[in-house]
Design a protein around this motif. Sequence first.
Motif, PDB file in Angstrom:
ATOM      1  N   MET A  15       0.849  -1.194   0.000  1.00  0.00           N
ATOM      2  CA  MET A  15       0.000   0.000   0.000  1.00  0.00           C
ATOM      3  C   MET A  15       0.885   1.245   0.000  1.00  0.00           C
ATOM      4  O   MET A  15       1.817   1.348   0.795  1.00  0.00           O
ATOM      5  CB  MET A  15      -0.900   0.010   1.256  1.00  0.00           C
ATOM      6  CG  MET A  15      -1.837   1.198   1.333  1.00  0.00           C
ATOM      7  SD  MET A  15      -2.692   1.311   2.928  1.00  0.00           S
ATOM      8  CE  MET A  15      -3.568  -0.256   2.951  1.00  0.00           C
ATOM      9  N   SER A  16       0.606   2.193  -0.872  1.00  0.00           N
ATOM     10  CA  SER A  16       1.369   3.439  -0.931  1.00  0.00           C
ATOM     11  C   SER A  16       1.020   4.313   0.270  1.00  0.00           C
ATOM     12  O   SER A  16      -0.021   4.147   0.917  1.00  0.00           O
ATOM     13  CB  SER A  16       1.063   4.205  -2.214  1.00  0.00           C
ATOM     14  OG  SER A  16      -0.231   4.786  -2.152  1.00  0.00           O
ATOM     15  N   ILE A  17       1.903   5.290   0.545  1.00  0.00           N
ATOM     16  CA  ILE A  17       1.632   6.194   1.647  1.00  0.00           C
ATOM     17  C   ILE A  17       0.355   6.988   1.401  1.00  0.00           C
ATOM     18  O   ILE A  17      -0.418   7.275   2.325  1.00  0.00           O
ATOM     19  CB  ILE A  17       2.834   7.128   1.915  1.00  0.00           C
ATOM     20  CG1 ILE A  17       2.603   7.926   3.210  1.00  0.00           C
ATOM     21  CG2 ILE A  17       3.108   8.039   0.717  1.00  0.00           C
ATOM     22  CD1 ILE A  17       3.800   8.711   3.662  1.00  0.00           C
ATOM     23  N   TRP A  18       0.081   7.318   0.125  1.00  0.00           N
ATOM     24  CA  TRP A  18      -1.107   8.104  -0.191  1.00  0.00           C
ATOM     25  C   TRP A  18      -2.379   7.306   0.048  1.00  0.00           C
ATOM     26  O   TRP A  18      -3.372   7.850   0.533  1.00  0.00           O
ATOM     27  CB  TRP A  18      -1.039   8.617  -1.629  1.00  0.00           C
ATOM     28  CG  TRP A  18       0.233   9.358  -1.896  1.00  0.00           C
ATOM     29  CD1 TRP A  18       1.229   9.026  -2.759  1.00  0.00           C
ATOM     30  CD2 TRP A  18       0.667  10.557  -1.239  1.00  0.00           C
ATOM     31  NE1 TRP A  18       2.247   9.928  -2.691  1.00  0.00           N
ATOM     32  CE2 TRP A  18       1.944  10.883  -1.770  1.00  0.00           C
ATOM     33  CE3 TRP A  18       0.121  11.378  -0.257  1.00  0.00           C
ATOM     34  CZ2 TRP A  18       2.656  11.997  -1.350  1.00  0.00           C
ATOM     35  CZ3 TRP A  18       0.838  12.489   0.168  1.00  0.00           C
ATOM     36  CH2 TRP A  18       2.096  12.781  -0.386  1.00  0.00           C
ATOM     37  N   GLN A  19      -2.333   6.023  -0.239  1.00  0.00           N
ATOM     38  CA  GLN A  19      -3.496   5.185   0.038  1.00  0.00           C
ATOM     39  C   GLN A  19      -3.701   5.036   1.545  1.00  0.00           C
ATOM     40  O   GLN A  19      -4.830   5.054   2.040  1.00  0.00           O
ATOM     41  CB  GLN A  19      -3.346   3.809  -0.611  1.00  0.00           C
ATOM     42  CG  GLN A  19      -4.600   2.939  -0.507  1.00  0.00           C
ATOM     43  CD  GLN A  19      -5.813   3.603  -1.143  1.00  0.00           C
ATOM     44  OE1 GLN A  19      -5.775   3.962  -2.325  1.00  0.00           O
ATOM     45  NE2 GLN A  19      -6.874   3.785  -0.360  1.00  0.00           N
TER      46      GLN A  19
END
Length: 294
Positions: A1-5
């Motif tokens: 999971m990306s930091i933005w997600q």
Amino acid sequence: MSIWQHIANHISAETGTDFCPGEPHSLGGGCINTAVQLSDQDQCWFVKLNQAARLSMFEAEALGLRDLAGANAIRVPLPLCTGTAQGQSYIVMEYISLGAGSRSAAARAGEQLAQQHRQQAEAFGWQCDNTIGSTRQPNHWCPDWITFWREQRLGFQLAEAAGNGLGNHLQQLGEKLLQACPALLDHQPQPSLLHGDLWGGNLGYDEQGQPVIYDPATYYGDREAEIAMTELFGGFGADFYAAYNNAWPLDAGYATRKTLYNLYHILNHANMFGGGYVGQAQRMMEQLLGELRL
């Protein structure tokens, strides 16, 4: 999971509304944190990022914004959440679109800042330490303003300067100045709620012309320390000061205390950036000691 997600999921959990942002929009203006705008069709948020180890800095910022908002005076962006992900810390807050100021808007800022300063405590300090720029700012509660300023502001910065190897002459002047604090701080201030880092870059105006302050280093202190910093780098204008003084005039002797209060910020800049700030700090101390003939 990306930091933005991860951040989007955190926002969704806090608001109770699904948040599905597009690509983050990078925002300029900061030299310590990365700032971005995250938005979808219904929501828009302001996000700051730093190393994961700096989470406490963002947690203190959120507390400061809530305290300032609680004064019901000058507007601040309301914080939503803080956290860590992918080796970074973050703070999410209300996104406020800023517009152009005006003379009347500057006057409102002065009036509202005086109103904020009437929010007071029984002692000087704050609920936790925070940061001024990237430097730790101690805020242990203290009933005496002279002791607080001497030990937790000037004394702390001078100790940091010694650790950074910033010159014997600076330390010699600093020791004399710390001893002179009772003579220089010759009034009895009330512990007022301060933004703490109020220079021109931390004041804006929303699209309706209402003043907005942000990036605080909040604590309860002498309100003159706040006004002094607004004069350090300029940008507030005559209407701001006229409105503030009409709402709550400053005490006699402010002109001398202003230099002592701004010395704290110049010492902090010397510790963060070095260069000409060291010499500027020395000249300010020599000026203050010269007024007392020490």
